[in-house]
Design an enzyme around this catalytic site. Structure first.
Site, PDB file in Angstrom:
ATOM      1  N   TYR A  24      -0.538  10.261  36.998  1.00 46.44           N
ATOM      2  CA  TYR A  24       0.131   9.276  37.848  1.00 46.44           C
ATOM      3  C   TYR A  24      -0.789   8.075  38.006  1.00 46.44           C
ATOM      4  O   TYR A  24      -1.995   8.233  38.251  1.00 46.44           O
ATOM      5  CB  TYR A  24       0.422   9.889  39.225  1.00 46.44           C
ATOM      6  N   GLU A  70       4.258   1.213  39.023  1.00 44.30           N
ATOM      7  CA  GLU A  70       3.990   2.661  38.998  1.00 44.30           C
ATOM      8  C   GLU A  70       4.339   3.262  37.644  1.00 44.30           C
ATOM      9  O   GLU A  70       5.403   2.988  37.093  1.00 44.30           O
ATOM     10  CB  GLU A  70       4.833   3.329  40.089  1.00 44.30           C
TER      11      GLU A  70
END
Ligand code: GDP
Ligand code: MN
Length: 380
Positions: A102, A190
């Protein structure tokens, strides 16, 4: 403002962040063509929709032949995810995943800087990682005057990898994503998951970006991506005319002045078991022309069955508002009940003006709200 995954991936490519091969499709035929063009047995079909939780909702599927490509595309194009219809899918190369990470940049208001978050637990919701294994999220505030030079990027990359090839790939991704974030006035960039493929490449397999609405005036290419919903469209139109306008779900249209009075009005409506369709804050001005404009906006929404005007006159003059309402009534031929409560500066003059009109004039806020709720019940 949010953008779609495919749009974010276009930006990524432009900034040198690796993404998998993908083709945007609007229907089954396009999907089949894309499948042939990709020349791969296994592909992913991904719904494009401006909301999260897509995978869980069935919006990410692996297709292994032409029939599956067509079937998944067809069913996704009939799907709604969080009330939003899916109008496009991405047909993309299915990547062989070794591990998922992530990576994000967002704004940390408390520290007045950009914050980078990195985790070796990618592919799952970062909120869950934050809850159950917060030690697995590495956070670092980026000093705006230093940014993301090599030494900072390297220090971050070493947190995940010690293989120099991977570190170098990661450094490029960190620097490019940070640059994209800054250049475009993003509020979020993101990548979840950022994957390491079995072949040893780092790829952004998903892409999510949002942008600061207040910076859009200087981001022409980002504005180009804008796809406002019908409601956002109405809010934008109102904003362009200098009003704060918020769409809600009920049937009572509200014209108020000031955010505080707006909130109090909403609360009172709910307390009386009614439901506001919206509120439109006319602000401090009481220019009759502006009041007419405000009425126009309220009447545009065909869910509005009743209009409640609740004005506290300070700088705003009640007689100006009354004149604006009368004007609007003449121009717009509204055939729904309009309840008016005006108090404060030039209240008496206003009441005199409205005496012969069709408006339902109330003396107190409570009375006005009750009248509005009763009228909305009658109309419903
Ligand atoms: P999201 O649910 O909207 O976040 O959709 P993502 O695009 O992030 O995909 C969700 C998950 O599907 C990923 O975390 C992966 O585990 C899996 N996935 C997506 N694309 C691929 C792919 O190309 N290959 C493989 N093996 N898995 C994939
Ligand atoms: Mn994802």
């Amino acid at each position: 403002m949010k953008i779609h995954e495919y749009q974010a991936k276009n930006l990524f490519s432009f900034y040198g962040i690796p993404v998998e091969q993908h083709i945007l499709c609007h229907n089954e035929d396009e999907a089949l063509l894309a499948y042939t063009e990709l020349r791969m047995e296994k592909v992913m079909i991904k719904a494009q929709v401006l909301t999260g939780g897509r995978g869980k909702a069935g919006g990410v599927k692996t297709a292994r032949n032409a029939d599956e490509v067509m079937n998944y595309t067809r069913s996704m194009l009939q799907m709604k995810i969080n009330e939003l219809p899916v109008t496009r899918v991405l047909v993309s190369e299915a990547v062989n995943i070794d591990s998922e990470f992530y990576l994000s940049f967002s704004i940390d208001r408390k520290n007045r800087s950009v914050i980078m978050m990195l985790s070796s637990e990618g592919g799952v919701e970062i909120e869950d990682v934050a809850k159950y294994a917060p030690e697995n999220i590495y956070r670092i505030n980026i000093d705006p005057f230093i940014g993301m030079p090599d030494y900072v990027a390297r220090r971050i990359a070493f947190f995940l990898f010690d293989d120099m090839d991977l570190v170098n790939q990661m450094v490029q991704i960190l620097q490019n994503l940070y640059q994209l974030f800054i250049d475009k006035d993003a509020s979020l960039a993101e990548i979840n998951p950022l994957v390491l493929t079995e072949e040893g490449n780092l790829i952004a397999l998903d892409a999510k970006m949002t942008f600061d609405d207040y910076a859009l005036y200087r981001q022409e290419d980002i504005c180009f991506f804008s796809e406002p919903t019908e409601e956002e469209e109405m809010e934008l139109q109102a904003k362009a005319k200098g009003f704060n306008y918020v769409c809600l779900t009920g049937d009572i249209g509200c014209m108020v002045n000031g955010a505080g009075l707006a909130m109090a009005t909403m609360d009172m409506i709910k307390l009386n078991e009614g439901c506001p369709a919206n509120f439109l804050d006319i602000g401090g001005s009481s220019n009759p022309k502006k009041i007419t404009e405000a009425m126009k906006i309220l009447l545009q929404d065909d869910r509005v069955k009743v209009i409640l005007v609740n004005i506290f006159g300070g700088i705003t003059r009640c007689d100006d508002v009354a004149n604006g309402l009368l004007n609007a009534c003449e121009l717009l031929h509204a055939d729904i009940p309009v309840i008016v409560r005006l108090t404060g500066t030039n209240e008496d003059e206003a009441k005199l003006l409205l005496r012969t009109s069709n408006f339902l004039v109330a003396n107190t806020m409570n009375e006005a709200v009750r009248m509005a709720v009763i009228q909305s019940i009658k109309a419903g």
